[in-house]
Enzyme design. Sequence first.
Site, PDB file in Angstrom:
ATOM      1  N   VAL A  16       0.840  -1.202   0.000  1.00 35.38           N
ATOM      2  CA  VAL A  16       0.000   0.000   0.000  1.00 35.38           C
ATOM      3  C   VAL A  16       0.876   1.253   0.000  1.00 35.38           C
ATOM      4  O   VAL A  16       1.721   1.430   0.878  1.00 35.38           O
ATOM      5  CB  VAL A  16      -0.930   0.037   1.241  1.00 35.38           C
ATOM      6  CG1 VAL A  16      -1.825   1.267   1.195  1.00 35.38           C
ATOM      7  CG2 VAL A  16      -1.763  -1.226   1.335  1.00 35.38           C
ATOM      8  N   LYS A  33      -5.793  -1.712  -2.260  1.00 35.31           N
ATOM      9  CA  LYS A  33      -5.058  -1.037  -1.177  1.00 35.31           C
ATOM     10  C   LYS A  33      -6.028  -0.558  -0.094  1.00 35.31           C
ATOM     11  O   LYS A  33      -5.733  -0.660   1.101  1.00 35.31           O
ATOM     12  CB  LYS A  33      -4.258   0.131  -1.757  1.00 35.31           C
ATOM     13  CG  LYS A  33      -3.151  -0.334  -2.715  1.00 35.31           C
ATOM     14  CD  LYS A  33      -2.606   0.814  -3.536  1.00 35.31           C
ATOM     15  CE  LYS A  33      -1.517   0.370  -4.500  1.00 35.31           C
ATOM     16  NZ  LYS A  33      -1.198   1.373  -5.513  1.00 35.31           N
TER      17      LYS A  33
HETATM   18  N1  HSE Z   1       0.128   0.887 -10.340  1.00 31.95           N
HETATM   19  C1  HSE Z   1       0.383   1.332  -9.008  1.00 31.95           C
HETATM   20  C2  HSE Z   1       0.258   2.852  -8.984  1.00 31.95           C
HETATM   21  C3  HSE Z   1       1.760   0.888  -8.573  1.00 31.95           C
HETATM   22  O1  HSE Z   1       0.199   3.475 -10.052  1.00 31.95           O
HETATM   23  O2  HSE Z   1       0.183   3.421  -7.911  1.00 31.95           O
HETATM   24  C4  HSE Z   1       1.966   0.911  -7.099  1.00 31.95           C
HETATM   25  O3  HSE Z   1       1.102   0.063  -6.421  1.00 31.95           O
END
Ligand code: HSE
Length: 436
Positions: free
Chosen positions: A132, A205
């Site tokens: 997260v 998250k």
């Molecule tokens: N794809 C995610 C973001 C990566 O852009 O925050 C980190 O978890």
Amino acid sequence: MKPVKVGVLGLGTVGGGTVNVLKRNAEEIARRAGREILVSRASARHLTQQRICDTQGMSLTVDPFEIVNDPDIDVVVELIGGYDLAKQLVLTAIANGKHVVTANKALIALHGNEIFAAASKKGVMVMFEAAVAGGIPIIKAIREGLSGNRIKWLAGIINGTGNFILTEMRDKGRDFADVLAEAQALGYAEADPTFDVEGIDAGHKLTILASIAFGIPLRFDKVFTEGITQITRADVEYAEELGYRIKHLGVARNTEQGVELRVHPTLIPKRRLIANVDGVMNAVLVCGDAVGPTLYYGAGAGAEPTASAVVADLVDVVRAMTSDPENRVPHLAFQANAIVDTPVLSADDIKTAYYLRLTAEDKPGVLADVSRILAAHQISIEALIQKEPLAGESSVPIIMLTQQTLEKEMNAAIAEIETLATVTGKVARIRLETLG
Ligand code: HSE
């Protein structure tokens, strides 16, 4: 004392960053952990590929099962992502009595309840700080730093790609697709970028944050998600005019009726610090009853910011390895037998304020019709802008902010407004949070 032997599964962006940080800061890390932490084995899909890290001294394999079954490995670091293979590897590592560190938010959000139960049974730790908000130690802050509080709510910008897109659209007037392609090239976006723009990644998250904040099981299936693909430049500009910014926010709120778990574009007052978190940066605002609002800010993705969280977990594992499992910090912050399955509210029962944008004919009585419908649903208007018609057009955009109401009342009101003969097309609706 002998070094702790770590096996890294996956040598991509985060895996490479983790190896580099462990090597570069080896001495400082050993001073903190009390023992040397050594990556002795790693798995990768291709052994000859060019990497961002030096693999000298490591035994490499294409088969991650060799590592989770290796009796010489003390801790497995899972950085391959995805669900099925990652779950199998983590459960095998646990069954073999190994501690696990993972950055895999999808795995924890969907299978964490099962994984933590297996880990507790075996007396091993599963750590997930990097899952997260990348480098921000938000899990540690909520799980340990705020453990004296009853957490009332939290709200976070927890997807860097989405935040980067909204920032570039606002500041540079760039197109959605163009900015997304850049985020992919920079290595921020998920393998499937719809996870970023549709709020799935943020939903994973948020599931984890809500669980450790409120002491509830991980309930990804109950998260309401809405993406940012429908946000227009006009909405971004009207929001600015009204004193707000549009952010893709994950919101978890502990109410008397149940828990709200939602990810959606949100208007937030420009004066809030979190409204000024731009680009790929992440921030999480957590409100505890004793401490009040607290804000955590930092890089939410990228090789070394994420490695920073992975290595911090490794240090925690090494420090607690010899302790009695009963006395370790519980996986989900609350003791496993004290987790309460509080109901999660359906989208209809979410309570929030709204931004509405509609296109209506510029003639007497139109606004009265719209406000009559809102009033019939007990929805109070907070602010209103009507723009002048563009040359040669008879329709005008009307923008409204409402006070808090139940989502089901707003859905019903919007459906009625859309039936008015004087209103053209769909009503655009964006939720609004004052975060006060
Ligand atoms: N794809 C995610 C973001 C990566 O852009 O925050 C980190 O978890």
